[in-house]
Design an enzyme around this catalytic site. Structure first.
Site, PDB file in Angstrom:
ATOM      1  N   LYS A   1       7.138   8.468   3.751  1.00  0.00           N
ATOM      2  CA  LYS A   1       6.624   9.536   4.618  1.00  0.00           C
ATOM      3  C   LYS A   1       6.990   9.311   6.075  1.00  0.00           C
ATOM      4  O   LYS A   1       7.417  10.252   6.766  1.00  0.00           O
ATOM      5  CB  LYS A   1       5.108   9.629   4.438  1.00  0.00           C
ATOM      6  CG  LYS A   1       4.415  10.643   5.325  1.00  0.00           C
ATOM      7  CD  LYS A   1       3.032  10.970   4.808  1.00  0.00           C
ATOM      8  CE  LYS A   1       2.235   9.756   4.435  1.00  0.00           C
ATOM      9  NZ  LYS A   1       1.895   8.899   5.587  1.00  0.00           N
TER      10      LYS A   1
ATOM     11  N   THR B   1       9.454   7.528   7.202  1.00  0.00           N
ATOM     12  CA  THR B   1      10.909   7.657   7.319  1.00  0.00           C
ATOM     13  C   THR B   1      11.311   9.122   7.427  1.00  0.00           C
ATOM     14  O   THR B   1      12.147   9.495   8.258  1.00  0.00           O
ATOM     15  CB  THR B   1      11.596   7.000   6.103  1.00  0.00           C
ATOM     16  OG1 THR B   1      11.227   5.613   6.064  1.00  0.00           O
ATOM     17  CG2 THR B   1      13.110   7.124   6.192  1.00  0.00           C
TER      18      THR B   1
ATOM     19  N   ARG C   1       1.406   7.026  14.234  1.00  0.00           N
ATOM     20  CA  ARG C   1       0.368   6.016  14.420  1.00  0.00           C
ATOM     21  C   ARG C   1       0.995   4.647  14.696  1.00  0.00           C
ATOM     22  O   ARG C   1       2.160   4.418  14.398  1.00  0.00           O
ATOM     23  CB  ARG C   1      -0.505   5.917  13.171  1.00  0.00           C
ATOM     24  CG  ARG C   1      -1.330   7.162  12.880  1.00  0.00           C
ATOM     25  CD  ARG C   1      -2.050   7.034  11.549  1.00  0.00           C
ATOM     26  NE  ARG C   1      -1.100   6.895  10.456  1.00  0.00           N
ATOM     27  CZ  ARG C   1      -1.384   6.344   9.277  1.00  0.00           C
ATOM     28  NH1 ARG C   1      -2.585   5.847   9.051  1.00  0.00           N
ATOM     29  NH2 ARG C   1      -0.475   6.273   8.334  1.00  0.00           N
TER      30      ARG C   1
ATOM     31  N   LYS D   1       2.173  -4.021   2.442  1.00  0.00           N
ATOM     32  CA  LYS D   1       3.061  -2.931   2.828  1.00  0.00           C
ATOM     33  C   LYS D   1       4.264  -3.384   3.648  1.00  0.00           C
ATOM     34  O   LYS D   1       5.367  -2.897   3.490  1.00  0.00           O
ATOM     35  CB  LYS D   1       2.272  -1.878   3.621  1.00  0.00           C
ATOM     36  CG  LYS D   1       3.120  -0.685   4.057  1.00  0.00           C
ATOM     37  CD  LYS D   1       2.280   0.334   4.814  1.00  0.00           C
ATOM     38  CE  LYS D   1       3.131   1.514   5.253  1.00  0.00           C
ATOM     39  NZ  LYS D   1       2.360   2.520   6.009  1.00  0.00           N
TER      40      LYS D   1
ATOM     41  N   ALA E   1      -6.092   5.921   6.629  1.00  0.00           N
ATOM     42  CA  ALA E   1      -6.576   7.184   6.072  1.00  0.00           C
ATOM     43  C   ALA E   1      -7.479   6.988   4.869  1.00  0.00           C
ATOM     44  O   ALA E   1      -8.199   7.905   4.494  1.00  0.00           O
ATOM     45  CB  ALA E   1      -5.396   8.073   5.695  1.00  0.00           C
TER      46      ALA E   1
ATOM     47  N   PHE F   1      -1.253   8.186   4.127  1.00  0.00           N
ATOM     48  CA  PHE F   1      -1.358   8.314   2.679  1.00  0.00           C
ATOM     49  C   PHE F   1      -1.081   9.758   2.240  1.00  0.00           C
ATOM     50  O   PHE F   1      -0.323  10.474   2.877  1.00  0.00           O
ATOM     51  CB  PHE F   1      -2.705   7.790   2.175  1.00  0.00           C
ATOM     52  CG  PHE F   1      -2.887   6.315   2.395  1.00  0.00           C
ATOM     53  CD1 PHE F   1      -1.921   5.417   1.965  1.00  0.00           C
ATOM     54  CD2 PHE F   1      -3.997   5.811   3.057  1.00  0.00           C
ATOM     55  CE1 PHE F   1      -2.070   4.043   2.172  1.00  0.00           C
ATOM     56  CE2 PHE F   1      -4.157   4.446   3.268  1.00  0.00           C
ATOM     57  CZ  PHE F   1      -3.194   3.562   2.815  1.00  0.00           C
TER      58      PHE F   1
ATOM     59  N   PHE G   1      16.480   8.895  -3.266  1.00  0.00           N
ATOM     60  CA  PHE G   1      16.858   7.505  -3.485  1.00  0.00           C
ATOM     61  C   PHE G   1      18.167   7.479  -4.283  1.00  0.00           C
ATOM     62  O   PHE G   1      18.491   8.431  -5.012  1.00  0.00           O
ATOM     63  CB  PHE G   1      15.769   6.754  -4.251  1.00  0.00           C
ATOM     64  CG  PHE G   1      14.626   6.271  -3.395  1.00  0.00           C
ATOM     65  CD1 PHE G   1      14.424   4.920  -3.187  1.00  0.00           C
ATOM     66  CD2 PHE G   1      13.769   7.174  -2.795  1.00  0.00           C
ATOM     67  CE1 PHE G   1      13.378   4.470  -2.401  1.00  0.00           C
ATOM     68  CE2 PHE G   1      12.718   6.730  -2.007  1.00  0.00           C
ATOM     69  CZ  PHE G   1      12.519   5.378  -1.804  1.00  0.00           C
TER      70      PHE G   1
ATOM     71  N   TRP H   1      17.158   8.449   5.293  1.00  0.00           N
ATOM     72  CA  TRP H   1      17.280   6.990   5.264  1.00  0.00           C
ATOM     73  C   TRP H   1      18.742   6.590   5.398  1.00  0.00           C
ATOM     74  O   TRP H   1      19.078   5.700   6.171  1.00  0.00           O
ATOM     75  CB  TRP H   1      16.702   6.435   3.953  1.00  0.00           C
ATOM     76  CG  TRP H   1      16.638   4.940   3.954  1.00  0.00           C
ATOM     77  CD1 TRP H   1      15.592   4.159   4.336  1.00  0.00           C
ATOM     78  CD2 TRP H   1      17.693   4.033   3.590  1.00  0.00           C
ATOM     79  NE1 TRP H   1      15.920   2.830   4.231  1.00  0.00           N
ATOM     80  CE2 TRP H   1      17.212   2.722   3.773  1.00  0.00           C
ATOM     81  CE3 TRP H   1      18.989   4.209   3.133  1.00  0.00           C
ATOM     82  CZ2 TRP H   1      17.975   1.595   3.515  1.00  0.00           C
ATOM     83  CZ3 TRP H   1      19.767   3.084   2.861  1.00  0.00           C
ATOM     84  CH2 TRP H   1      19.259   1.798   3.047  1.00  0.00           C
TER      85      TRP H   1
END
Length: 569
Positions: A84, A86, A107, A118, A286, A314, A394, A422
């Site tokens: 998200k 990215t 954030r 993470k 979140a 999230f 991906f 990406w």
């Protein structure tokens, strides 16, 4: 000279993220400030590539029309990764590439997940905010300032009790916790004040992670220094022997807390790998807090840019719901559209495929897992907002899988675009950017929060659980029912609700993936956050102090002989 030196990439890998970041060519922060048309006295450099933005810019640009706010959210997160942040960064870069004046608002990462499961939270590949290493570590010290303010308040509380307790605080009902910006399960419950009369008054206490502190929420929801002080003064720290709330104002320390936070209140200006301006400020989780960057950062971005690309933590059941029901309501922000990020990999996992088999083509599993995506689309539509699905591509995604998901979106009558930010940076997000502009210009926007604050506490929680999660209903424990009575007695029943829930499932059971049905949400505790201006409802087993995994990301971290970070992503 090119803006950055490209590194050949073939797949989304954290080693490549770090390699790409280390090869980026950044512009001095002065040039980024000039791009946003900030005046010389409206920003303060924090090193070569970071700056603090003065709140005075809001006064100068008060009459300037606001830019269009685009919210990026996602399906329920999985270990497969959704990307998200990215997509958010890449989308901002894409807007810049098509000639639009866009600013990204994100954030701040917490050291807890950075060192834990993470890892970092600055995007990935050719869609990163920079300087990645500093952003993921101490940045400009905002989170440390919040930690200091929170723990100063704890010290003031215990000193007040030790020095005679003129407020008549019931030491069994001090609800204010200490914090640390790390995952440390050993600190969840502690005993303080041991060692005799000179060491304080013994009582039970505990720690939360800093980003769960009410002071973090206060900082993110304040609209200026005076409002920050007022919100701090309203924080309830405990109750008297008679059961009356005791606030920071009763202790008389709101001025000292404001002093500690005066610089942290200023948003941070940085840039992406393509030199797109980005404002990073505030970092509540979140799943245990409201999950959005600061109102001040979003509003300043909307004055400096024609488009603001922001994200909430999230999935749409958590961060987006809180952005739309809490932040947008308090900050008088009207989003124009929502981007819902999904990956083939994560949808297959929601469809029952094991993590080890996600690289294998499996259209039937995708067909099953897409129900999770559909529920989140329904949630955004319930707020009256247009939505665009972003397929974060991906290298393992097959043509048949992508074709299926695009066809499903078309039949569902929802716009969809492939995101390849990406690998290709802003160039890989142009399709999504153009799609968003068309949606904003052509589709109706009837945004409104899901509930009225005048509804009862039970009704507001039930509305969220049934509309957003798809629950059949809500059960309140005996303890929660008593707390609702106390909330109403103290006149706090007209505040928004901040649900604390697992991020992995639409339900309060993290093992129920996909789109579970027929479940009930259990609310076990309610915590009034009067300074922030909402009531936290805790469900399931969600914790305000996470623990480290068996093999934390920190095991891979180090520095090389030149001082460059290793293993930080």
């Amino acid at each position: 000279m090119e803006k950055w030196r490209r590194v050949e990439v073939t797949n989304q890998s954290t080693n490549k993220d770090l390699e790409i970041a280390n090869n980026a060519t950044l512009k001095p922060i002065r040039e980024i400030a000039e791009m946003t048309e900030l005046l010389e006295d409206e920003w303060e450099p924090y090193g070569k590539y970071k700056a603090k933005i003065s709140l005075d810019v809001m006064d100068r640009l008060a009459e300037k029309p606001n830019g269009k706010v685009i919210l990026v959210t996602s399906i329920n997160p999985t270990p497969a990764g959704e990307g998200k942040s990215t997509v958010t960064v890449g989308l901002g870069q894409a807007f810049q590439r098509i000639g639009k004046n866009a600013i990204i608002a994100l954030r701040e990462p917490s050291l807890g997940p950075t060192m834990g499961l993470k890892g970092g939270a600055s995007g990935g590949g050719y869609a990163q905010v920079m300087p990645m290493e500093e952003i993921n570590l101490h940045f400009t010290g905002d989170i440390h300032a919040i930690t200091a303010a929170n723990n100063s308040l704890s010290a003031f509380i215990d000193n007040h009790i030790f020095q005679g307790n003129s407020c008549n605080i019931d030491t069994r009902r001090v609800v204010w916790k200490r914090v640390v910006d790390l995952n440390d399960r050993a600190l969840r419950q502690v005993i303080i004040g041991l060692g005799g009369p000179k060491q304080g008054v013994p009582r039970e206490d505990g720690f939360m992670i800093t980003v769960a502190s009410e002071i973090m929420a206060v900082l993110c929801l304040a609209d200026g220094l005076d409002n920050l002080r007022e919100r701090l003064s309203r924080i309830v720290i405990g109750y008297t022997i008679e059961g009356l709330p005791v606030t920071v104002r009763d202790l008389g320390v709101e001025g000292a807390l404001t002093l500690l936070l005066k610089d942290a209140l200023k948003p941070n200006l940085v840039q992406t790998i393509e030199n797109t301006p980005a404002i990073i400020h505030g970092g509540p989780f979140a799943n245990i807090a409201h999950g959005c960057n600061s109102i001040i950062a979003t509003k300043i971005a909307s004055k400096l840019g024609d488009y603001v690309i922001t994200e909430a933590g999230f999935g749409a059941d958590l961060g987006a719901e809180k952005f739309l029901d809490i932040k947008a309501r308090i900050g008088n922000i009207k989003p124009e559209a929502v981007v819902l990020v999904a990956t083939i990999r994560a949808l297959k996992l929601h469809g029952g495929v094991s993590l080890a088999q996600l690289k294998e083509e499996n259209v039937p599993a995708l067909e099953s897992g897409v129900h999770n995506l559909n529920k989140h689309i329904e949630t955004i539509e319930a707020f009256g907002l247009p939505v665009v699905v972003a397929i974060n591509k991906f290298s393992t995604d097959t043509d048949r899988e992508i074709a299926f998901l695009k066809k499903w979106c078309k039949e569902r009558k929802v716009e969809v675009a492939l995101s390849e930010v990406w690998e290709h940076g802003g160039e890989g997000g142009k399709e999504l950017a153009y799609k968003l502009i068309d949606v904003i210009d052509q589709q109706d926007n009837h945004f409104k929060p899901l509930y009225s604050v005048d509804q009862s506490v039970e009704s507001k929680i039930t509305t969220i659980a049934t509309t957003v999660y798809g629950a059949k209903g809500v059960e309140f424990t005996t303890n929660a029912k008593l707390q609702i009575e106390e909330i109403n007695k103290n006149g706090w029943g007209n505040l928004p609700i901040c649900m604390a829930k697992t991020q992995y499932s639409l339900s309060d059971n993290p093992l129920l993936l996909g789109r579970p049905e027929g479940f009930t949400i259990t609310v076990r505790e309610l915590r009034p956050s009067i300074g922030a201006g909402f009531i936290v409802a805790l469900t399931g087993e969600v914790l305000t102090m996470p623990g480290l995994p068996k093999a934390p990301a920190a095991l891979n971290m180090d520095v090389d002989e030149n001082g460059l970070a290793l293993g930080l992503f």
